[in-house]
Enzyme design. Structure first.
Site, PDB file in Angstrom:
ATOM      1  N   GLY A 131       0.787  -1.102  -0.164  1.00  0.00           N
ATOM      2  CA  GLY A 131      -0.060   0.239   0.109  1.00  0.00           C
ATOM      3  C   GLY A 131       1.063   1.398  -0.047  1.00  0.00           C
ATOM      4  N   GLY A 132       0.263   2.074   0.732  1.00  0.00           N
ATOM      5  CA  GLY A 132       1.068   3.423   0.821  1.00  0.00           C
ATOM      6  C   GLY A 132       2.106   3.408   0.965  1.00  0.00           C
ATOM      7  N   GLY A 190      21.956  10.184 -32.173  1.00  0.00           N
ATOM      8  CA  GLY A 190      22.237  10.401 -30.781  1.00  0.00           C
ATOM      9  C   GLY A 190      22.730  10.010 -29.328  1.00  0.00           C
ATOM     10  N   ALA A 191      22.915   9.181 -29.733  1.00  0.00           N
ATOM     11  CA  ALA A 191      23.696   8.382 -27.718  1.00  0.00           C
ATOM     12  C   ALA A 191      24.923   8.917 -27.882  1.00  0.00           C
ATOM     13  CB  ALA A 191      23.081   6.748 -28.902  1.00  0.00           C
TER      14      ALA A 191
END
Length: 535
Positions: A191-192, A426-427
């Site tokens: 949960g939280g 771009g790498a």
């Protein structure tokens, strides 16, 4: 010389004897309360914890901290809740042990959920203790370690339990980039409660008892009809391989906690201190001839970048983060001449070392962490580009790739790029090129640095010439050779100042260490702003 004596007491001897007796009774009571807080009231609870294959909260703290160094905070705290029978159950500590101690002589703050009390669930008093020790860590500038083993929010206390989690999350965010935060999942974390580990810098998990998820198998089955075991849903391997939440996974609690101790030796206590240095036994000028055997000259042949890292760093020792997730990039902490460094390296053994969305995200967070805590960055580059495909594009490769680009561009720590074999498109830019701020960049003699591979480039540039040639294969081979010679070798980049030098691979370790020695006094300022807005 006259001796000075105490003035005679006006109090009767009987009153003084009564005071001594009162203090004796008070100290006896105090000792009994502390013993009760440590040992608890349920003797069978420890046996049940051990039967589950788990250590107790205090046993875990003893493993983490140096012997005899633990100072507990608020051992006598008890909850004030009423209703649902809580008023009749008010054990000391309220299910969490908090305090500070030392790890290899350096102070850390720690809290450990105690599953033996209310299943380690979090109520108001429980949360307040955690808030206090987190505040101490932030204000004193020491790391904080959370040993997690709890059943989530204490349902009987309602919204106050949820507010307690909110206070923890707020402090996790306040501590981010200020002190190292380490979460160790040794039981349920549902949960939280799962959001706190996700906000910390490193997450350790022990196989078997460790579970982490927002909604459990029962809820998933009720809502979606899917049936899944707890381990498959949120076990250690699921978070290590699929979700990418677990940084390190171990087979048992003892080895897990021992690795936490090792990690802390590589980290500064806070963002205002340099990383801790160690006495170097590995010579700084040691040659690295094995790199010639490890890294094939043919750019299409895979190899293990881990072996290259092992050859370069002190004594071949490094700590790899997220080893089982996004394996096409390696993120590791190591030492060079005794000083900690962060290493980001493409891994040709997996997907040829391309960058995809998960690898970009993994490397970006690691770069940001190292920058926050003054750890120099070494980028070992052997990258053919970004992974193409509809799935990658629709999955946000642009956005995730931009995260890595942003992390490097904003990093002010010393940064050195070392291109081992190839760097395309771009790498190449994203893997800490000179154009985005690397302080020093080096390449090996057989490197290829270009927009794309020679074959693909020639198929675009010379497609008409090749198609109209009497011998297309020969023409293509000729153009590929010409393109590779003119634009792809490292000397083209060196002529343009994009590479500082082309070096002998055998000098890699020495060159990196000398560069780091120069950059040790580097100072860089970012533009005046509240914070950047990362992709």
């Amino acid at each position: 010389m006259t001796a000075i004596s105490e003035p005679p007491s006006d109090r009767p001897a009987a009153e003084e004897a009564l005071d001594r007796s009162s203090y004796t009774q008070a100290l006896t009571r105090l000792e009994r309360l502390h013993l009760l807080a440590v040992e608890g009231t349920d003797e069978a609870a420890t046996e049940r914890q051990h039967a589950r294959g788990k250590l107790t909260a205090r046993e875990r703290i003893d493993l983490l901290l140096d012997e005899g160094s633990f100072h507990e905070v608020e051992p006598l705290r008890r909850h004030r809740a009423h209703g649902f029978g809580l008023e009749d159950r008010r054990p000391h500590t309220d299910g969490v042990v908090t305090g500070w101690g030392t790890v290899h002589g350096r102070r850390v703050c720690v809290y450990a959920h105690d599953f033996q009390i209310f299943g380690g669930s979090l109520g108001e008093a429980h949360a307040t203790k955690i808030h206090k020790v987190m505040d101490l860590a932030i204000s004193t500038g020491v790391p904080i370690v959370a040993l997690c083993d709890g059943a989530g929010a204490r349902i009987q206390e309602g919204v106050t339990a949820l507010a307690g989690y909110g206070g923890i999350f707020r402090r996790n965010s306040a501590a981010s980039g200020v002190v190292p935060q380490i979460s160790v999942i040794l039981g349920p974390c549902a949960g939280g409660a799962a959001y706190s580990p996700a906000l910390t810098d490193f997450v350790f998990m022990a196989r078997g008892p460790a579970e982490m998820y927002l909604t459990g198998p029962e809820v998933i089955a009720a809502v979606t009809g899917e049936h899944v075991t707890r381990d498959r849903l949120g076990g250690a391997d699921a978070h290590a391989r699929s979700a990418g939440t677990a940084t390190f996974v171990h087979d048992d609690e003892r080895s897990c906690i021992e690795d936490v101790r090792h990690l802390l030796t590589l980290l500064p206590s806070n963002n205002r201190e340099p990383p801790p240095t160690a006495r170097a036994t590995d010579p700084a000028d040691r040659a690295t001839p094995r790199l010639l055997e490890i890294v094939p000259s043919d750019p299409s042949i895979p190899y293990d970048m881990r072996a290259a890292i092992e050859e370069i760093v002190d004594d071949g020792d490094f700590l790899e983060c997220h080893e089982s997730w996004a394996s096409n990039v390696i993120c590791a902490l190591a030492r060079l001449s005794g000083r900690p460094v962060g290493i980001v390296g493409n891994q040709p053994r997996h997907l040829a070392g391309v960058l995809d969305r998960h690898a970009s995200e993994k490397a970006a967070r690691f770069v940001s962490f190292c920058d926050a805590f003054n750890i120099p960055l070494i980028s070992l580059v052997d990258v053919p580009g970004f992974l193409p495909g509809v799935d990658q594009e629709h999955g946000g490769i642009i956005r995730h790739g931009a995260k890595l680009l942003s992390a490097y561009c904003n990093a002010t720590v010393p940064r050195i790029q070392m291109i081992l074999r190839k760097a395309f498109g771009g790498a190449y830019i994203v893997m800490d090129s000179r154009s985005i701020g690397a302080d020093l960049a080096y390449a090996w003699p057989l490197n290829e640095i270009a927009v794309m591979g020679a074959e693909a480039a020639c198929d675009v540039i010379f497609r008409h010439e090749i198609a109209g040639s009497p011998d297309p294969a020969a023409t293509r081979a000729e153009r590929v050779t010409h393109y590779r010679r003119e634009l792809m070798d490292p000397y083209s980049a060196a002529e343009r100042g994009l590479i500082d030098d082309v070096i002998d691979p055998c000098d890699t370790r020495r060159v990196l260490i000398e560069g780091l020695r120069l950059l040790a006094t580097k100072h860089a300022d970012l533009p005046d702003r509240k914070h950047n807005n990362p992709p």
